[in-house]
Design a protein around this motif. Structure first.
Motif, PDB file in Angstrom:
ATOM      1  N   MET A 189     -26.831 -61.458 -12.842  1.00 27.16           N
ATOM      2  CA  MET A 189     -26.614 -60.023 -12.719  1.00 27.16           C
ATOM      3  C   MET A 189     -25.185 -59.726 -12.277  1.00 27.16           C
ATOM      4  O   MET A 189     -24.494 -58.867 -12.839  1.00 27.16           O
ATOM      5  CB  MET A 189     -27.605 -59.447 -11.719  1.00 27.16           C
ATOM      6  N   MET A 190     -24.718 -60.466 -11.272  1.00 32.32           N
ATOM      7  CA  MET A 190     -23.363 -60.276 -10.771  1.00 32.32           C
ATOM      8  C   MET A 190     -22.330 -60.647 -11.835  1.00 32.32           C
ATOM      9  O   MET A 190     -21.324 -59.948 -12.037  1.00 32.32           O
ATOM     10  CB  MET A 190     -23.161 -61.136  -9.522  1.00 32.32           C
ATOM     11  N   GLU A 192     -22.597 -60.523 -15.064  1.00 31.50           N
ATOM     12  CA  GLU A 192     -22.526 -59.562 -16.167  1.00 31.50           C
ATOM     13  C   GLU A 192     -21.820 -58.271 -15.767  1.00 31.50           C
ATOM     14  O   GLU A 192     -21.212 -57.608 -16.607  1.00 31.50           O
ATOM     15  CB  GLU A 192     -23.936 -59.257 -16.687  1.00 31.50           C
ATOM     16  N   THR A 193     -21.888 -57.889 -14.495  1.00 31.42           N
ATOM     17  CA  THR A 193     -21.158 -56.694 -14.070  1.00 31.42           C
ATOM     18  C   THR A 193     -19.654 -56.908 -14.145  1.00 31.42           C
ATOM     19  O   THR A 193     -18.888 -55.955 -14.328  1.00 31.42           O
ATOM     20  CB  THR A 193     -21.536 -56.306 -12.627  1.00 31.42           C
ATOM     21  N   ARG A 232     -23.062 -55.502 -21.246  1.00 35.67           N
ATOM     22  CA  ARG A 232     -23.829 -54.524 -20.471  1.00 35.67           C
ATOM     23  C   ARG A 232     -25.324 -54.662 -20.756  1.00 35.67           C
ATOM     24  O   ARG A 232     -26.160 -54.501 -19.853  1.00 35.67           O
ATOM     25  CB  ARG A 232     -23.366 -53.105 -20.794  1.00 35.67           C
ATOM     26  N   LEU A 235     -26.753 -57.265 -18.664  1.00 34.35           N
ATOM     27  CA  LEU A 235     -27.037 -56.767 -17.322  1.00 34.35           C
ATOM     28  C   LEU A 235     -28.348 -55.993 -17.292  1.00 34.35           C
ATOM     29  O   LEU A 235     -29.173 -56.175 -16.385  1.00 34.35           O
ATOM     30  CB  LEU A 235     -25.892 -55.879 -16.840  1.00 34.35           C
ATOM     31  N   ARG A 249     -25.855 -54.991  -4.403  1.00 32.06           N
ATOM     32  CA  ARG A 249     -25.337 -53.818  -5.106  1.00 32.06           C
ATOM     33  C   ARG A 249     -23.983 -53.395  -4.532  1.00 32.06           C
ATOM     34  O   ARG A 249     -23.075 -53.006  -5.272  1.00 32.06           O
ATOM     35  CB  ARG A 249     -26.338 -52.657  -5.008  1.00 32.06           C
ATOM     36  N   VAL A 252     -21.358 -55.639  -5.846  1.00 34.13           N
ATOM     37  CA  VAL A 252     -21.020 -55.308  -7.233  1.00 34.13           C
ATOM     38  C   VAL A 252     -20.006 -54.170  -7.286  1.00 34.13           C
ATOM     39  O   VAL A 252     -19.022 -54.221  -8.044  1.00 34.13           O
ATOM     40  CB  VAL A 252     -22.291 -54.939  -8.031  1.00 34.13           C
ATOM     41  N   GLN A 256     -16.350 -54.851  -8.766  1.00 33.10           N
ATOM     42  CA  GLN A 256     -15.986 -54.128  -9.979  1.00 33.10           C
ATOM     43  C   GLN A 256     -14.737 -53.275  -9.761  1.00 33.10           C
ATOM     44  O   GLN A 256     -13.850 -53.225 -10.619  1.00 33.10           O
ATOM     45  CB  GLN A 256     -17.137 -53.234 -10.436  1.00 33.10           C
TER      46      GLN A 256
END
Length: 363
Positions: A189-190, A192-193, A232, A235, A249, A252, A256
């Motif tokens: 998840m991390m 893909e962000t 995306r 994700l 979160r 992220v 980002q």
């Protein structure tokens, strides 16, 4: 061929006389221009809306309708509130829907919004006839991943910029390993962000460059934005598998914000460095997903059924599992690796990206 012009009665109420004989016609008027009469014109009215041409045996029929929904306050004042309400009811009768309702906050219901602009929700179905439930992507955007791609290809860093890009990525891997350790779902998840940022930044900067220089991009804008959208979707898939905690979160958001601006600056200074770094980043992604698969095979991570969004996006069999999802995602990352190393090579040879056709659709 005779032309017939039909206007509803409230056109006159939307006209304002101006000194000198000039007449202004507000956009609330509905005007129909068509060739031919009778059944052909009636069929055109039913089959076309908002300036969409329809061809019939008797000729071209072009239907323009602009009386949908509500008018501005100034226009309402010209015809009066009673006439305005009557027009709304007439519009509802013509379109087989209820008039738009104001909920008191100035917002209209969905039907009112759609009918005003002529943009209605589309109903799509799958091949088996069931309803398509995803709005973030459509059936024609789905594909079968090419999992036969070589996963072991590696660009050996030779120049200073190559080595700088390589060690930049390696240095970013250390804190990631420390934070996530073997929680590969959250790690994916991390990842893909971050991985979804370079394509968007590169596509945005190439878009602005194309506008400034009045030149095409060779398809690279579309290719890079396509890459960003694909990342995306990775994700969106892993969000169904790993439920991030609040501090993940927050991480992220922080990463980002830093990475987006740092990568944009790097791309402005040296596109060949930026693309090379993404190539190495994708190589690390391949490694991470390979480790993910090993943990699944060992039974350390439960091989749960694949999320529905993944089954539809990659056209996977209905009984697919998380392992199948990780396999196709890893293949996508290998394709992104190739695209970015290829883009960097173009710059290293002294050429612009627009001089080489972009690999559009090469996931």
């Amino acid at each position: 061929m005779s032309m017939m012009l039909v206007s509803r009665r409230y056109v006159a109420k939307s006209m304002v006389g101006v000194a000198g004989g000039t007449i202004r016609l507000f956009s609330s008027a509905t005007t129909t221009a068509c060739s031919g009469t009778g059944a052909a014109a009636a069929a055109a009215k039913q089959s076309t809306r908002m300036g969409v041409p329809t061809w019939t045996k008797s000729g071209a029929i072009y239907w323009v309708q602009m009386d949908c929904g509500t008018r501005s306050t100034g226009t309402v004042a010209l015809g009066g509130k009673d006439d305005y309400e009557e027009e709304k009811k007439q519009h509802a009768a013509d379109h087989g829907s209820k008039p738009s309702v104001d909920n008191g906050s100035g917002n209209k219901d969905e039907k009112g919004i759609a009918s005003y602009w002529g943009v209605g929700p589309t109903k799509l179905t799958k091949e088996d006839g069931t309803q398509w439930k995803w709005t973030c992507f459509r059936p024609w955007e789905t594909y079968k991943a090419d999992v036969s791609i070589d996963l072991n290809k590696h660009h050996v860093p030779t120049t200073f910029l190559d080595k700088m890009a390589y060690w930049t990525v390696k240095s970013l891997r250390w804190p990631t390993d420390l934070f996530f350790q073997r929680r590969y779902g959250c790690r994916a998840m991390m990842l893909e962000t971050v991985a979804a940022v370079p394509g968007m930044v590169g596509g945005m900067l190439l878009h602005c460059k194309s506008l400034r220089r009045f030149e095409h991009s060779g398809g690279w804008i579309k290719a890079l934005l396509e890459e960003a959208e694909n990342e995306r979707m990775h994700l969106m898939t892993f969000m169904e598998v790993a439920k991030p905690k609040w501090y993940e979160r927050a991480l992220v958001v922080t990463v980002q914000g830093v990475f987006f601006n740092a990568y944009m600056l790097g791309y402005l200074l040296s596109p060949k460095f930026a693309h090379r770094m993404v190539g190495y980043l994708e190589e690390e992604a391949i490694h991470s997903y390979t480790e993910f698969l090993k943990e699944l095979d060992k039974g350390n991570i439960e091989n749960v059924p694949a999320p529905a969004i993944a089954i539809d996006y990659w056209q996977l069999p209905p009984n697919s599992t998380l392992r199948d999802v990780v396999t196709v995602v890893r293949a996508d990352e290998a394709h992104h690796r190739d695209v970015n190393h290829f883009a960097s090579d173009i710059h290293y040879h002294g050429h612009q990206l627009k001089e080489s056709p972009a690999p559009i659709g090469y996931h």
